[in-house]
Design a protein around this motif. Structure first.
Motif, PDB file in Angstrom:
ATOM      1  N   TRP A 174     -35.380   5.244  26.955  1.00 21.68           N
ATOM      2  CA  TRP A 174     -35.745   3.829  26.940  1.00 21.68           C
ATOM      3  C   TRP A 174     -35.639   3.218  28.340  1.00 21.68           C
ATOM      4  O   TRP A 174     -36.441   2.343  28.697  1.00 21.68           O
ATOM      5  N   LEU A 175     -34.689   3.702  29.130  1.00 23.12           N
ATOM      6  CA  LEU A 175     -34.610   3.251  30.522  1.00 23.12           C
ATOM      7  C   LEU A 175     -35.845   3.682  31.301  1.00 23.12           C
ATOM      8  O   LEU A 175     -36.371   2.936  32.126  1.00 23.12           O
ATOM      9  N   ALA A 176     -36.317   4.909  31.018  1.00 26.81           N
ATOM     10  CA  ALA A 176     -37.521   5.395  31.696  1.00 26.81           C
ATOM     11  C   ALA A 176     -38.737   4.558  31.310  1.00 26.81           C
ATOM     12  O   ALA A 176     -39.568   4.217  32.170  1.00 26.81           O
ATOM     13  N   VAL A 177     -38.867   4.218  30.042  1.00 20.83           N
ATOM     14  CA  VAL A 177     -39.999   3.402  29.582  1.00 20.83           C
ATOM     15  C   VAL A 177     -39.997   2.043  30.278  1.00 20.83           C
ATOM     16  O   VAL A 177     -41.045   1.533  30.698  1.00 20.83           O
ATOM     17  N   LEU A 178     -38.816   1.438  30.424  1.00 20.23           N
ATOM     18  CA  LEU A 178     -38.723   0.128  31.063  1.00 20.23           C
ATOM     19  C   LEU A 178     -38.926   0.214  32.577  1.00 20.23           C
ATOM     20  O   LEU A 178     -39.508  -0.678  33.194  1.00 20.23           O
ATOM     21  N   ALA A 179     -38.445   1.307  33.181  1.00 17.67           N
ATOM     22  CA  ALA A 179     -38.469   1.426  34.638  1.00 17.67           C
ATOM     23  C   ALA A 179     -39.806   1.916  35.185  1.00 17.67           C
ATOM     24  O   ALA A 179     -40.083   1.759  36.380  1.00 17.67           O
ATOM     25  N   ALA A 180     -40.649   2.485  34.327  1.00 16.12           N
ATOM     26  CA  ALA A 180     -41.863   3.176  34.771  1.00 16.12           C
ATOM     27  C   ALA A 180     -42.693   2.413  35.811  1.00 16.12           C
ATOM     28  O   ALA A 180     -43.085   2.988  36.830  1.00 16.12           O
ATOM     29  N   ARG A 190     -47.536   9.259  36.115  1.00 15.61           N
ATOM     30  CA  ARG A 190     -46.196   9.049  35.570  1.00 15.61           C
ATOM     31  C   ARG A 190     -46.243   8.063  34.414  1.00 15.61           C
ATOM     32  O   ARG A 190     -45.564   8.250  33.390  1.00 15.61           O
ATOM     33  N   LEU A 191     -47.058   6.992  34.558  1.00 15.36           N
ATOM     34  CA  LEU A 191     -47.210   6.042  33.462  1.00 15.36           C
ATOM     35  C   LEU A 191     -47.815   6.719  32.240  1.00 15.36           C
ATOM     36  O   LEU A 191     -47.398   6.470  31.101  1.00 15.36           O
ATOM     37  N   PHE A 192     -48.813   7.588  32.464  1.00 12.83           N
ATOM     38  CA  PHE A 192     -49.460   8.277  31.353  1.00 12.83           C
ATOM     39  C   PHE A 192     -48.458   9.134  30.593  1.00 12.83           C
ATOM     40  O   PHE A 192     -48.398   9.098  29.356  1.00 12.83           O
ATOM     41  N   ILE A 197     -48.260   9.542  26.474  1.00 16.16           N
ATOM     42  CA  ILE A 197     -47.644  10.738  25.891  1.00 16.16           C
ATOM     43  C   ILE A 197     -46.247  10.835  26.501  1.00 16.16           C
ATOM     44  O   ILE A 197     -46.107  11.222  27.668  1.00 16.16           O
ATOM     45  N   PRO A 198     -45.207  10.454  25.779  1.00 18.80           N
ATOM     46  CA  PRO A 198     -43.867  10.301  26.374  1.00 18.80           C
ATOM     47  C   PRO A 198     -43.146  11.621  26.651  1.00 18.80           C
ATOM     48  O   PRO A 198     -42.028  11.848  26.173  1.00 18.80           O
ATOM     49  N   VAL A 199     -43.771  12.461  27.454  1.00 14.48           N
ATOM     50  CA  VAL A 199     -43.146  13.735  27.807  1.00 14.48           C
ATOM     51  C   VAL A 199     -41.964  13.510  28.748  1.00 14.48           C
ATOM     52  O   VAL A 199     -40.892  14.104  28.574  1.00 14.48           O
ATOM     53  N   ALA A 200     -42.148  12.667  29.775  1.00 13.93           N
ATOM     54  CA  ALA A 200     -41.080  12.437  30.753  1.00 13.93           C
ATOM     55  C   ALA A 200     -39.817  11.868  30.091  1.00 13.93           C
ATOM     56  O   ALA A 200     -38.707  12.362  30.358  1.00 13.93           O
ATOM     57  N   PRO A 201     -39.911  10.859  29.216  1.00 12.99           N
ATOM     58  CA  PRO A 201     -38.705  10.378  28.545  1.00 12.99           C
ATOM     59  C   PRO A 201     -38.030  11.456  27.689  1.00 12.99           C
ATOM     60  O   PRO A 201     -36.792  11.537  27.638  1.00 12.99           O
ATOM     61  N   PHE A 202     -38.849  12.285  27.027  1.00 13.55           N
ATOM     62  CA  PHE A 202     -38.266  13.362  26.229  1.00 13.55           C
ATOM     63  C   PHE A 202     -37.503  14.345  27.095  1.00 13.55           C
ATOM     64  O   PHE A 202     -36.389  14.769  26.752  1.00 13.55           O
TER      65      PHE A 202
END
Length: 267
Positions: A174-180, A190-192, A197-202
């Protein structure tokens, strides 16, 4: 019990844009939260006692905490302390950030393996949230190599094998989603891989959980240092192991610091 499970971003098959995205987020989070500011007094003491003239940061990723840590540390030292950031997989995009326009900070452009450091790469070695990447044999070799080459070393971990630490890793996505949109360098890919497709947060969450399970306890760190041998004719070493409180982190920072004890010099 420590479990040496697989972390996705350190695998050779992990796409560079995923690896760099993960390390960019980690750099952003640790910089904004200033989680490692609490270790400055201990790092300052070790640098002065070891008479080090440079810091060689290992497993730097996207730069770790250094964007702010270097300036804060420099203010506590009586002389300039250059910092060389190294990694087995250099984050070339991060190295071009204006943040690193500081004259005393630079990225090594070539891969540097923390377990096989070239003899000419002298300086006080640091590892921030990276020591847990190495199984006991490699971790022991990292410490032994520092002693054998007469270099100081500082290991700092913000993870721990505790339920609270594991719970905190569930917040990372969730921090990654907010910080993107605020992470630099700005990249649409990175936004994509964060919003579409939330690979980076996973990857952040998965690797964060594994990092906690991999982290050495204070007792295990003490055992590792007990197995390190001072070479014949080498300087005796001072070891310090403990945990300090950190802003915005109820887990705190675990540290292991070692440096050669020099004879006092006459003024």
């Amino acid at each position: 019990m420590r479990r040496h499970l697989l972390e996705i971003h350190e695998q050779s098959w992990c796409p560079p844009f995923i690896r760099d995205g993960a390390t960019d987020y980690l750099r952003f989070i640790t910089t904004v939260s200033r989680q490692y500011s609490c270790v400055i007094p201990k790092l300052q003491k070790a640098l002065l006692a070891s008479q080090s003239e440079r810091i060689v940061d290992l497993c730097s990723g996207g730069g770790g905490p250094w964007p702010k840590l270097q300036r804060d540390l420099q203010a506590a030292l009586p002389r300039p302390m250059p910092v060389l950031l190294t990694d087995l997989h250099p984050n070339k995009a991060a190295a071009r950030l204006p943040t690193w326009a500081e004259p005393d900070v630079e990225f090594a452009p070539v891969p540097v393996d923390a377990t096989q450091i070239p003899p000419g790469l002298s300086g006080f070695r640091t590892l921030f949230t990276a020591f847990h990447h190495f199984p006991p044999g490699d971790a022991r070799r990292i410490l032994q190599d520092a002693v054998s080459q007469g270099q100081g070393i500082g290991v700092f971990e913000q993870t721990a094998r505790t339920p609270l630490a594991l719970l905190m890793m569930l917040v990372l996505p969730w921090l990654a989603v907010l910080a993107a949109p605020f992470v630099r360098p700005f990249r649409l890919e990175r936004l994509f891989w964060t919003w579409v497709i939330p690979v980076a947060p996973f990857v952040l969450m998965f690797d964060g959980l594994v990092s906690c399970l991999r982290t050495y306890s204070l007792a295990e760190l003490e055992q590792l240092t007990a197995e390190v041998q001072t070479p014949a004719g080498g300087l005796p070493y001072h070891w310090e192991i403990g945990r300090v409180r950190s802003p915005l982190s109820p887990v705190g920072i675990c540290y292991l610091i070692g440096y050669p004890i020099h004879e006092p010099t006459d003024e």
